[in-house]
Design a protein around this motif. Structure first.
Motif, PDB file in Angstrom:
ATOM      1  N   HIS A   1       4.432   0.553   1.240  1.00 50.26           N
ATOM      2  CA  HIS A   1       3.612   0.261   0.060  1.00 50.26           C
ATOM      3  C   HIS A   1       2.403  -0.593   0.408  1.00 50.26           C
ATOM      4  CE1 HIS A   1       6.835  -2.786   0.377  1.00 50.26           C
ATOM      5  NE2 HIS A   1       5.782  -3.586   0.308  1.00 50.26           N
ATOM      6  N   PHE A  60       5.301   2.085  -8.348  1.00 49.29           N
ATOM      7  CA  PHE A  60       5.516   1.691  -6.953  1.00 49.29           C
ATOM      8  C   PHE A  60       5.394   2.890  -6.023  1.00 49.29           C
ATOM      9  CE2 PHE A  60       7.560  -1.630  -9.386  1.00 49.29           C
ATOM     10  CZ  PHE A  60       7.270  -2.785  -8.668  1.00 49.29           C
ATOM     11  N   TRP A  61       4.687   2.666  -4.920  1.00 45.75           N
ATOM     12  CA  TRP A  61       4.589   3.703  -3.884  1.00 45.75           C
ATOM     13  C   TRP A  61       5.988   4.051  -3.391  1.00 45.75           C
ATOM     14  CZ3 TRP A  61      -0.198   4.880  -4.545  1.00 45.75           C
ATOM     15  CH2 TRP A  61      -1.148   3.891  -4.755  1.00 45.75           C
ATOM     16  N   GLY A 116       4.701   7.531  -0.188  1.00 46.59           N
ATOM     17  CA  GLY A 116       4.791   6.193   0.372  1.00 46.59           C
ATOM     18  C   GLY A 116       3.550   5.913   1.203  1.00 46.59           C
ATOM     19  N   ASP A 146      -0.377  -6.866   0.389  1.00 42.46           N
ATOM     20  CA  ASP A 146       0.857  -7.521  -0.058  1.00 42.46           C
ATOM     21  C   ASP A 146       0.989  -8.933   0.487  1.00 42.46           C
ATOM     22  OD1 ASP A 146       3.427  -8.345  -0.687  1.00 42.46           O
ATOM     23  OD2 ASP A 146       4.424  -6.522  -0.063  1.00 42.46           O
ATOM     24  N   PHE A 180       0.229  -3.283  -3.441  1.00 44.12           N
ATOM     25  CA  PHE A 180       1.569  -2.681  -3.297  1.00 44.12           C
ATOM     26  C   PHE A 180       2.123  -2.069  -4.574  1.00 44.12           C
ATOM     27  CE2 PHE A 180       4.293  -5.967  -5.165  1.00 44.12           C
ATOM     28  CZ  PHE A 180       3.529  -7.111  -5.058  1.00 44.12           C
ATOM     29  N   THR A 181       1.352  -2.129  -5.659  1.00 44.18           N
ATOM     30  CA  THR A 181       1.679  -1.345  -6.858  1.00 44.18           C
ATOM     31  C   THR A 181       0.391  -0.691  -7.317  1.00 44.18           C
ATOM     32  OG1 THR A 181       1.199  -3.208  -8.329  1.00 44.18           O
ATOM     33  CG2 THR A 181       3.486  -2.930  -7.641  1.00 44.18           C
TER      34      THR A 181
END
Ligand SMILES: [Zn+2]
Ligand SMILES: [Zn+2]
Length: 345
Positions: free
Chosen positions: A59, A108-109, A116, A153, A85-86
């Motif tokens: 992510h 979310f990935w 992903g 992230d 990451f989102t």
């Protein structure tokens, strides 16, 4: 395209996957130039959560926009972008309050139906709200890419721990957790002016990284012994702020035990069995604040310091792997040979 796929505990494979395409007009397609493995990916890898494959995984990625849907206006083909990451819309109430990580339209990935980040390409939903364009930098600026990647992230999450706690100039801060987020929290606390940052780590390589991140002191004890060491080094007072960057019951109790009366705990470790004991918070007037970091909200603030070299969050990457070696990257992190693995497609 080639992409990592999570099948189950200890089972990551790199496989051929269909190239992503624009599915709705707000999508963009990003060609990944750098991605990495996160400590939270390891929770899946270790079977510590209920994730069931096969699913895409990863992510955190930086890439170049290859295509955009008809309703994407801010992001253009050829842009170098950081993907938080989102994904998030940027317009709902949660996004407008600066909590894009809990966007009501977000996701979310690697969740079902999405790619992903550990792959060659990603379909990015809500591209305008999600992606952060980095002007003046190209994929040829390879020295800068790892630092930019931390803004997906870990650097933003470490910063969130420090901001949630309310770290002030001149304060004393303890960082619980010596993973990439903990190291980033050390960088963030120093950046916000903490006079003394104490990193908790018993791993010699991580201790060295913590000092490189700016830690003034390192405490090797764990659990109750760590609390005792924190009290001893602060004249039996406790630290002003504790940053909890692990998510276990022990790490939270260390943070709560090591902070002074009236102190603040910032927490960003994904909770795994940890619950804040209300009686402790009550009896010692401790504030606990934090949660899933709104990385999208922090990139604008942190990016100039990454580009100028004022901070060096890229030190968290102590292992580099080709995308095809992703299973080895997970194993290396699982066995703690590597703190955080950088993946090059
Ligand atoms: Zn992550
Ligand atoms: Zn939103």
């Amino acid at each position: 395209m080639r992409a990592a796929v999570f099948y189950g505990e200890g089972d990551i494979r790199v496989e051929d996957q269909p190239d992503p395409i624009i599915e709705v007009p707000t999508d963009a397609i990003v060609r990944v130039v750098r991605s990495c493995v996160c400590g939270s990916d390891l929770w899946s890898y270790r079977g510590a959560n209920k994730r069931r494959g096969p699913l895409g995984i990863g992510h955190e990625f930086v890439g170049v926009v290859e295509d955009t849907g008809s309703e994407v206006t801010d992001i253009k083909r050829g842009d170098l972008v950081i993907a938080p990451f989102t994904w998030s819309c940027g317009t709902c109430p949660e996004c407008r309050y600066g909590f894009q990580s809990v966007c009501r339209n977000g996701g979310f990935w690697g969740s079902p139906g999405s790619n992903g980040g550990q792959g060659e390409q990603v379909r990015v939903p809500l591209a305008d709200g999600t992606l952060y364009r980095v002007d003046g930098i190209t994929e040829q600026d390879t020295d800068l890419l790892p630092g930019l990647l931390t803004l997906s992230d870990v650097m933003c999450t470490g910063h969130h721990a420090a901001v949630s706690a309310g770290v002030t100039a001149g304060s004393t801060v303890a960082v619980v957790g010596d993973g990439a987020v903990g190291l980033s929290a050390v960088i963030a606390a120093k950046r916000l002016g903490a006079a003394r940052v104490i990193a908790l780590s018993r791993n010699p390589a991580r201790q060295e990284l913590a000092r490189a991140a700016g830690a003034d002191d390192v405490i090797a004890e764990r659990g109750d012994d760590a609390v005792a060491a924190l009290l001893e080094t602060t004249d039996s007072v406790g630290v002003d702020f504790a940053l909890e960057c692990v998510g276990t019951e022990q790490s939270m109790s260390t943070a709560l035990g090591g902070v002074r009366a009236g102190g603040h705990v910032g927490f960003v470790g994904v909770p795994h069995g940890s619950a804040a004991p209300m009686s402790t918070l009550f009896s010692r007037n401790i504030t606990v604040s934090g949660g899933v970091a709104p990385a999208r909200a922090y990139i604008a603030e942190l990016l100039p310091d990454v580009l100028s070299g004022a901070i060096h969050p890229e030190i968290v990457f102590d292992g580099t792997f080709a995308l095809e070696e992703t299973p080895a990257a997970y194993a290396a992190m699982h066995e703690r040979h590597v703190t955080k693995a950088l993946l090059i497609p």
